[in-house]
Design an enzyme around this catalytic site. Sequence first.
Site, PDB file in Angstrom:
ATOM      1  N   ASN A  13      42.830  43.990  32.649  1.00  0.00           N
ATOM      2  CA  ASN A  13      43.070  42.933  33.629  1.00  0.00           C
ATOM      3  C   ASN A  13      42.422  41.665  33.089  1.00  0.00           C
ATOM      4  OD1 ASN A  13      43.258  41.228  35.794  1.00  0.00           O
ATOM      5  ND2 ASN A  13      41.851  42.379  37.111  1.00  0.00           N
ATOM      6  N   LYS A  15      42.597  38.736  34.187  1.00  0.00           N
ATOM      7  CA  LYS A  15      42.229  37.758  35.222  1.00  0.00           C
ATOM      8  C   LYS A  15      42.697  36.354  34.788  1.00  0.00           C
ATOM      9  CE  LYS A  15      38.646  40.895  36.586  1.00  0.00           C
ATOM     10  NZ  LYS A  15      37.391  41.132  37.272  1.00  0.00           N
ATOM     11  N   HIS A  98      43.870  43.533  44.249  1.00  0.00           N
ATOM     12  CA  HIS A  98      42.585  43.430  43.552  1.00  0.00           C
ATOM     13  C   HIS A  98      41.535  42.821  44.490  1.00  0.00           C
ATOM     14  CE1 HIS A  98      39.506  42.180  40.736  1.00  0.00           C
ATOM     15  NE2 HIS A  98      39.987  43.117  39.940  1.00  0.00           N
ATOM     16  N   GLU A 100      39.317  40.673  44.055  1.00  0.00           N
ATOM     17  CA  GLU A 100      39.169  39.217  43.988  1.00  0.00           C
ATOM     18  C   GLU A 100      40.227  38.521  44.836  1.00  0.00           C
ATOM     19  OE1 GLU A 100      39.069  38.987  39.722  1.00  0.00           O
ATOM     20  OE2 GLU A 100      37.095  39.927  39.753  1.00  0.00           O
ATOM     21  N   GLU A 170      37.955  50.598  42.429  1.00  0.00           N
ATOM     22  CA  GLU A 170      37.093  49.558  41.884  1.00  0.00           C
ATOM     23  C   GLU A 170      36.031  49.166  42.904  1.00  0.00           C
ATOM     24  OE1 GLU A 170      39.135  47.406  38.409  1.00  0.00           O
ATOM     25  OE2 GLU A 170      39.472  46.254  40.207  1.00  0.00           O
ATOM     26  N   GLY A 176      32.610  42.964  37.224  1.00  0.00           N
ATOM     27  CA  GLY A 176      32.108  41.768  36.541  1.00  0.00           C
ATOM     28  C   GLY A 176      30.606  41.604  36.645  1.00  0.00           C
ATOM     29  N   SER A 216      33.156  47.080  35.313  1.00  0.00           N
ATOM     30  CA  SER A 216      32.245  47.065  34.165  1.00  0.00           C
ATOM     31  C   SER A 216      32.417  48.266  33.236  1.00  0.00           C
ATOM     32  CB  SER A 216      30.787  46.944  34.636  1.00  0.00           C
ATOM     33  OG  SER A 216      30.617  45.748  35.390  1.00  0.00           O
TER      34      SER A 216
HETATM   35  P1  PGA Z   1      35.289  44.181  34.964  1.00  0.00           P
HETATM   36  O1  PGA Z   1      36.568  43.956  35.916  1.00  0.00           O
HETATM   37  O2  PGA Z   1      35.690  45.265  33.979  1.00  0.00           O
HETATM   38  O3  PGA Z   1      35.069  42.854  34.293  1.00  0.00           O
HETATM   39  O4  PGA Z   1      34.168  44.600  35.827  1.00  0.00           O
HETATM   40  C1  PGA Z   1      37.347  45.019  36.352  1.00  0.00           C
HETATM   41  C2  PGA Z   1      38.425  44.523  37.278  1.00  0.00           C
HETATM   42  O5  PGA Z   1      38.153  43.635  38.096  1.00  0.00           O
HETATM   43  O6  PGA Z   1      39.579  44.992  37.233  1.00  0.00           O
END
Ligand code: PGA
Length: 255
Positions: A13, A15, A98, A100, A170, A176, A216
């Site tokens: 992803n 982003k 997601h 976010e 998630e 993140g 992460s």
């Molecule tokens: P990250 O993001 O691996 O940077 O923690 C995962 C995601 O949001 O899909």
Amino acid sequence: MNKALRPAVIAGNWKMNKTRSEAKALLEELRPLCKDAGCQVIVCVPFTDLETAVAACQGSNITVAAQNCHWAASGAFTGEISAGMLAEMGVRWTIVGHSERRQYFGETDETVNKRIRAALDQGLGVILCVGELLSQREAGITAEVVSLQTKAALQGVSAQEMGRIILAYEPVWAIGTGKTATAQQAGEVCGILRGVLEQLYGSQVAQAATIQYGGSMNAGNAAELLAQEDVDGGLIGGASLKAPDFAAIIQAASR
Ligand code: PGA
């Protein structure tokens, strides 16, 4: 069915990262690194990179996905992109729900459900994201939160259509932040999600479903997370932006 028979899927992803030229360069670097992958590889790129990514992945084992789609076929929705627009340009999958988008853009269980319906109707596959906030984990309601999100999102989705749904667990507190869920925590919640799918669709669909962990995940911790019985893959943010790191995770997931 056991884990070995389920498709392992590693999805990156990106982003809001990578211009078109950067996307092309990253995919050109990634292609040879994952040509022998023993798992499915998906890259979820910004809308503006989709055309470049579809061209760059032609003839490779990398599939291109979007990060969201709107539920309407067309109309007065300034700034939005429909599932049909994605399908027509050769995009095969999209992320929906997601955290976010839930956190910053007002996404709700209801709009997640509508977007999934639209994506499926246009022939797209969906990576459906669910996960609890830190406060919800601390309150001991993780299972309730992720179960409710999953059930709400999948309303009106048939057992047959479940073949085009990947569920991604998630935990919001792990995204993140560098704070990964332990393999045991990831495995436990992915197992709960498989139980929800069993309730909704029966054991055959639940056992065949791909469930990813995201938050992460990186080259160092992927193998341990992916060794969990109910973790069939990963949705990777930060570590998908560098080809060698992403390739190492793909390697860890390969069978
Ligand atoms: P990250 O993001 O691996 O940077 O923690 C995962 C995601 O949001 O899909």
